[in-house]
Design a protein around this motif. Structure first.
Motif, mmCIF file in Angstrom:
data_model
loop_
_atom_site.group_PDB
_atom_site.id
_atom_site.type_symbol
_atom_site.label_atom_id
_atom_site.label_comp_id
_atom_site.label_asym_id
_atom_site.label_seq_id
_atom_site.Cartn_x
_atom_site.Cartn_y
_atom_site.Cartn_z
ATOM 1 N N LEU A 9 0.833 -1.199 0.000
ATOM 2 C CA LEU A 9 0.000 0.000 0.000
ATOM 3 C C LEU A 9 0.870 1.252 0.000
ATOM 4 N N GLN A 10 0.453 2.233 -0.745
ATOM 5 C CA GLN A 10 1.121 3.521 -0.752
ATOM 6 C C GLN A 10 0.457 4.420 0.292
ATOM 7 N N GLU A 11 1.208 5.410 0.787
ATOM 8 C CA GLU A 11 0.656 6.315 1.802
ATOM 9 C C GLU A 11 -0.622 6.993 1.315
ATOM 10 N N GLU A 12 -0.652 7.343 0.037
ATOM 11 C CA GLU A 12 -1.825 7.994 -0.541
ATOM 12 C C GLU A 12 -3.054 7.071 -0.465
ATOM 13 N N GLU A 13 -2.863 5.776 -0.779
ATOM 14 C CA GLU A 13 -3.956 4.813 -0.696
ATOM 15 C C GLU A 13 -4.434 4.649 0.745
ATOM 16 N N ILE A 14 -3.493 4.599 1.672
ATOM 17 C CA ILE A 14 -3.850 4.476 3.093
ATOM 18 C C ILE A 14 -4.693 5.667 3.515
ATOM 19 N N ALA A 15 -4.289 6.859 3.100
ATOM 20 C CA ALA A 15 -5.038 8.069 3.450
ATOM 21 C C ALA A 15 -6.448 8.036 2.850
ATOM 22 N N GLU A 16 -6.577 7.575 1.605
ATOM 23 C CA GLU A 16 -7.895 7.489 0.964
ATOM 24 C C GLU A 16 -8.784 6.481 1.680
ATOM 25 N N ILE A 17 -8.221 5.315 2.004
ATOM 26 C CA ILE A 17 -9.001 4.280 2.696
ATOM 27 C C ILE A 17 -9.388 4.762 4.088
ATOM 28 N N GLN A 18 -8.482 5.480 4.749
ATOM 29 C CA GLN A 18 -8.792 6.030 6.070
ATOM 30 C C GLN A 18 -9.966 7.005 5.965
ATOM 31 N N ASP A 19 -9.928 7.854 4.952
ATOM 32 C CA ASP A 19 -10.999 8.831 4.752
ATOM 33 C C ASP A 19 -12.325 8.135 4.440
ATOM 34 N N GLU A 20 -12.292 7.093 3.628
ATOM 35 C CA GLU A 20 -13.508 6.373 3.236
ATOM 36 C C GLU A 20 -14.107 5.540 4.362
ATOM 37 N N THR A 21 -13.238 4.935 5.185
ATOM 38 C CA THR A 21 -13.718 3.932 6.142
ATOM 39 C C THR A 21 -13.629 4.339 7.605
ATOM 40 N N GLY A 22 -12.757 5.282 7.924
ATOM 41 C CA GLY A 22 -12.581 5.683 9.320
ATOM 42 C C GLY A 22 -11.552 4.854 10.068
ATOM 43 N N PHE A 23 -10.960 3.846 9.429
ATOM 44 C CA PHE A 23 -9.910 3.069 10.084
ATOM 45 C C PHE A 23 -8.638 3.907 10.186
ATOM 46 N N SER A 24 -7.854 3.656 11.241
ATOM 47 C CA SER A 24 -6.573 4.355 11.396
ATOM 48 C C SER A 24 -5.541 3.722 10.459
ATOM 49 N N PRO A 25 -4.467 4.445 10.141
ATOM 50 C CA PRO A 25 -3.428 3.862 9.286
ATOM 51 C C PRO A 25 -2.878 2.537 9.831
ATOM 52 N N SER A 26 -2.684 2.433 11.143
ATOM 53 C CA SER A 26 -2.154 1.173 11.687
ATOM 54 C C SER A 26 -3.170 0.041 11.548
ATOM 55 N N GLN A 27 -4.452 0.348 11.693
ATOM 56 C CA GLN A 27 -5.482 -0.676 11.488
ATOM 57 C C GLN A 27 -5.498 -1.112 10.020
ATOM 58 N N ILE A 28 -5.380 -0.161 9.116
ATOM 59 C CA ILE A 28 -5.378 -0.470 7.677
ATOM 60 C C ILE A 28 -4.193 -1.369 7.352
ATOM 61 N N GLU A 29 -3.032 -1.045 7.877
ATOM 62 C CA GLU A 29 -1.841 -1.852 7.605
ATOM 63 C C GLU A 29 -1.984 -3.261 8.178
ATOM 64 N N ARG A 30 -2.550 -3.370 9.362
ATOM 65 C CA ARG A 30 -2.755 -4.690 9.977
ATOM 66 C C ARG A 30 -3.761 -5.511 9.158
ATOM 67 N N LEU A 31 -4.836 -4.868 8.721
ATOM 68 C CA LEU A 31 -5.839 -5.575 7.920
ATOM 69 C C LEU A 31 -5.298 -5.911 6.526
ATOM 70 N N TYR A 32 -4.414 -5.071 6.006
ATOM 71 C CA TYR A 32 -3.782 -5.377 4.721
ATOM 72 C C TYR A 32 -2.902 -6.618 4.846
ATOM 73 N N SER A 33 -2.214 -6.724 5.956
ATOM 74 C CA SER A 33 -1.382 -7.902 6.204
ATOM 75 C C SER A 33 -2.248 -9.163 6.252
ATOM 76 N N ARG A 34 -3.388 -9.063 6.910
ATOM 77 C CA ARG A 34 -4.309 -10.204 6.978
ATOM 78 C C ARG A 34 -4.852 -10.523 5.581
ATOM 79 N N PHE A 35 -5.212 -9.481 4.836
ATOM 80 C CA PHE A 35 -5.723 -9.647 3.473
ATOM 81 C C PHE A 35 -4.705 -10.385 2.609
#
Length: 189
Positions: A9-35
């Motif tokens: 994931l790129q920082e820009e994608e993380i920021a977009e997903i955070q804006d869309e979903t409300g998840f924090s960057p660390s949550q997004i990264e953890r869920l990306y690892s699971r994905f």
């Protein structure tokens, strides 16, 4: 072995997903690892089979219905990380003044409604209700008891007399239920 770094994931994608979903960057990264650990094809998407390899879903009596819900907005039999995050965001607890379009009360109810609407016709029939009750309780309750529960549920929820439960009737029936709490998962920060 595939090159996982090409799928990072790129920082820009993380920021977009955070804006869309409300998840924090660390949550997004953890869920990306699971994905990515579920992505056995190493192609950046998940299939229904990938989901059913999750032990908690495999043993859940509604596992197939839950997996189906991940694919209702997908145009094929695979979902990407962003679609995965959109579905998961429906289970984020509501925060005052931080609701997003995915985890609103209505979206949580719509997700629950889809668990019962087996043929995706936007109505829950007696047969669909019975089928889901069977999935949930198996042979622990007699056929007569299940039929009685289904009949009583339809009778109480069906306000327009069509012997079906519409989404609006479903919402009205659950009006006093704390859906926000019951359909929330605490994601680690």
């Amino acid at each position: 072995m595939g090159n996982k770094s090409s799928l990072m994931l790129q920082e820009e994608e993380i920021a977009e997903i955070q804006d869309e979903t409300g998840f924090s960057p660390s949550q997004i990264e953890r869920l990306y690892s699971r994905f990515t650990s579920l992505d056995k094809g190493d192609n950046g998407t998940l299939s229904r089979e990938d989901f059913l390899r999750i032990p908690e879903l495999a043993i859940n009596p509604l596992g197939d219905r839950i997996v189906h819900a991940f694919f209702t907005d997908a145009h094929d039999d695979r979902i990407n990380f962003r679609q995965f995050m959109h579905v998961l965001s429906r289970f984020r607890p509501l925060k005052k003044n931080r609701e997003n379009k995915f985890n609103s009360r209505e979206e949580k109810l719509r997700f629950a409604f889809r668990m019962y609407d087996l043929d995706d016709d936007n109505k829950i029939s007696r047969d669909e209700l019975l089928a889901v009750l069977h999935m949930m309780v198996g042979a622990n309750i007699s056929e007569e008891q299940l039929a009685s529960i289904a009949d009583r549920t339809i009778m109480e929820a069906d306000t327009d007399g069509d012997q079906m439960i519409s989404f609006e009737e479903f919402c009205a029936t659950l009006e006093r239920t704390d859906v926000e709490e019951k359909m929330s998962i605490r994601f680690l920060h």
